[in-house]
Scaffold this motif. Sequence first.
Motif, PDB file in Angstrom:
ATOM      1  N   THR A   1       0.839  -1.186   0.000  1.00  0.00           N
ATOM      2  CA  THR A   1       0.000   0.000   0.000  1.00  0.00           C
ATOM      3  C   THR A   1       0.877   1.239   0.000  1.00  0.00           C
ATOM      4  O   THR A   1       1.845   1.317   0.750  1.00  0.00           O
ATOM      5  CB  THR A   1      -0.913   0.028   1.247  1.00  0.00           C
ATOM      6  OG1 THR A   1      -1.669  -1.176   1.288  1.00  0.00           O
ATOM      7  CG2 THR A   1      -1.850   1.212   1.224  1.00  0.00           C
TER       8      THR A   1
ATOM      9  N   GLU B   1       0.404   5.345   0.476  1.00  0.00           N
ATOM     10  CA  GLU B   1      -0.546   6.380   0.860  1.00  0.00           C
ATOM     11  C   GLU B   1       0.207   7.603   1.337  1.00  0.00           C
ATOM     12  O   GLU B   1       1.423   7.589   1.471  1.00  0.00           O
ATOM     13  CB  GLU B   1      -1.495   5.855   1.939  1.00  0.00           C
ATOM     14  CG  GLU B   1      -0.830   5.336   3.179  1.00  0.00           C
ATOM     15  CD  GLU B   1      -1.786   4.605   4.095  1.00  0.00           C
ATOM     16  OE1 GLU B   1      -2.966   4.993   4.165  1.00  0.00           O
ATOM     17  OE2 GLU B   1      -1.347   3.648   4.742  1.00  0.00           O
TER      18      GLU B   1
ATOM     19  N   VAL C   1      -3.309   3.652  -2.723  1.00  0.00           N
ATOM     20  CA  VAL C   1      -3.375   2.638  -3.772  1.00  0.00           C
ATOM     21  C   VAL C   1      -2.762   1.347  -3.241  1.00  0.00           C
ATOM     22  O   VAL C   1      -1.869   1.364  -2.397  1.00  0.00           O
ATOM     23  CB  VAL C   1      -2.655   3.088  -5.068  1.00  0.00           C
ATOM     24  CG1 VAL C   1      -3.401   4.233  -5.725  1.00  0.00           C
ATOM     25  CG2 VAL C   1      -1.220   3.472  -4.800  1.00  0.00           C
TER      26      VAL C   1
ATOM     27  N   LEU D   1       2.802   1.141  -9.273  1.00  0.00           N
ATOM     28  CA  LEU D   1       1.975   1.511  -8.124  1.00  0.00           C
ATOM     29  C   LEU D   1       2.243   2.952  -7.693  1.00  0.00           C
ATOM     30  O   LEU D   1       1.299   3.709  -7.416  1.00  0.00           O
ATOM     31  CB  LEU D   1       2.237   0.552  -6.957  1.00  0.00           C
ATOM     32  CG  LEU D   1       1.351   0.733  -5.732  1.00  0.00           C
ATOM     33  CD1 LEU D   1      -0.094   0.358  -6.051  1.00  0.00           C
ATOM     34  CD2 LEU D   1       1.871  -0.105  -4.583  1.00  0.00           C
TER      35      LEU D   1
ATOM     36  N   GLN E   1       0.754   5.237 -10.164  1.00  0.00           N
ATOM     37  CA  GLN E   1      -0.701   5.250  -9.968  1.00  0.00           C
ATOM     38  C   GLN E   1      -1.065   6.171  -8.804  1.00  0.00           C
ATOM     39  O   GLN E   1      -2.035   6.912  -8.877  1.00  0.00           O
ATOM     40  CB  GLN E   1      -1.177   3.820  -9.702  1.00  0.00           C
ATOM     41  CG  GLN E   1      -2.663   3.668  -9.525  1.00  0.00           C
ATOM     42  CD  GLN E   1      -3.041   2.222  -9.193  1.00  0.00           C
ATOM     43  OE1 GLN E   1      -2.204   1.315  -9.223  1.00  0.00           O
ATOM     44  NE2 GLN E   1      -4.293   2.017  -8.867  1.00  0.00           N
ATOM     45  N   TYR E   2      -0.284   6.145  -7.728  1.00  0.00           N
ATOM     46  CA  TYR E   2      -0.557   7.010  -6.583  1.00  0.00           C
ATOM     47  C   TYR E   2      -0.361   8.479  -6.956  1.00  0.00           C
ATOM     48  O   TYR E   2      -1.176   9.325  -6.616  1.00  0.00           O
ATOM     49  CB  TYR E   2       0.339   6.659  -5.385  1.00  0.00           C
ATOM     50  CG  TYR E   2       0.147   7.633  -4.256  1.00  0.00           C
ATOM     51  CD1 TYR E   2      -0.959   7.523  -3.419  1.00  0.00           C
ATOM     52  CD2 TYR E   2       1.030   8.678  -4.041  1.00  0.00           C
ATOM     53  CE1 TYR E   2      -1.169   8.433  -2.402  1.00  0.00           C
ATOM     54  CE2 TYR E   2       0.828   9.596  -3.030  1.00  0.00           C
ATOM     55  CZ  TYR E   2      -0.277   9.469  -2.214  1.00  0.00           C
ATOM     56  OH  TYR E   2      -0.491  10.391  -1.219  1.00  0.00           O
TER      57      TYR E   2
END
Length: 184
Positions: free
Chosen positions: A129, A131, A144, A172, A175-176
């Motif tokens: 994760t 964040e 994400v 990832l 994407q964040y």
Amino acid sequence: MASKSQKKANLLDHHSIKHILDESVSEVVKGRGYSEDVRLSNVRLLIGTVIIVIALFAQFYKKKFPENRDFLLACIALYVIFNGLLQLIIYTKEKNAILFTYPLAGSFTSTGLVVSSKLPRFSDIYTLTVESADPKSISANEPVNLTKSVTEWFTKDGVLVEGLLWKDVETLIAQYTKEPKKSK
């Protein structure tokens, strides 16, 4: 990415697998220009040092037991309080975090990242994760997640295929931060 040496895990030891994956994820995030924020670790070390000093005072106080009863009770109370504070920090702030970062240099965001991971016991499903370090910030994005089987990143001999992991982690992070995907 040129690998210095292969990272190999004991595939029967889930702690070994998680350690290698967490270490590699940290390398990817730092490789993207994020610098590690170690303030929380420093606070934990300071509290741990205070706990040790309290224990040492209780152990080596100049008076023997019946005379130092009140001093020992005070030391025990302080020991419990500081240990409780340490556990509270770990439970509320750190959770499953493997890396805290500062914001990227030159970026418009005012918050860094918190990268956390989970690999439940007796499972091959690794959840990563990304964040915001300050979820209440106006510049914080939605967290994400990436959930995959660790078998996709390791060979049958336990060697980590770093290129696949790096690609997944970079995707990832992109994407964040809502960056367009890089094509290679």
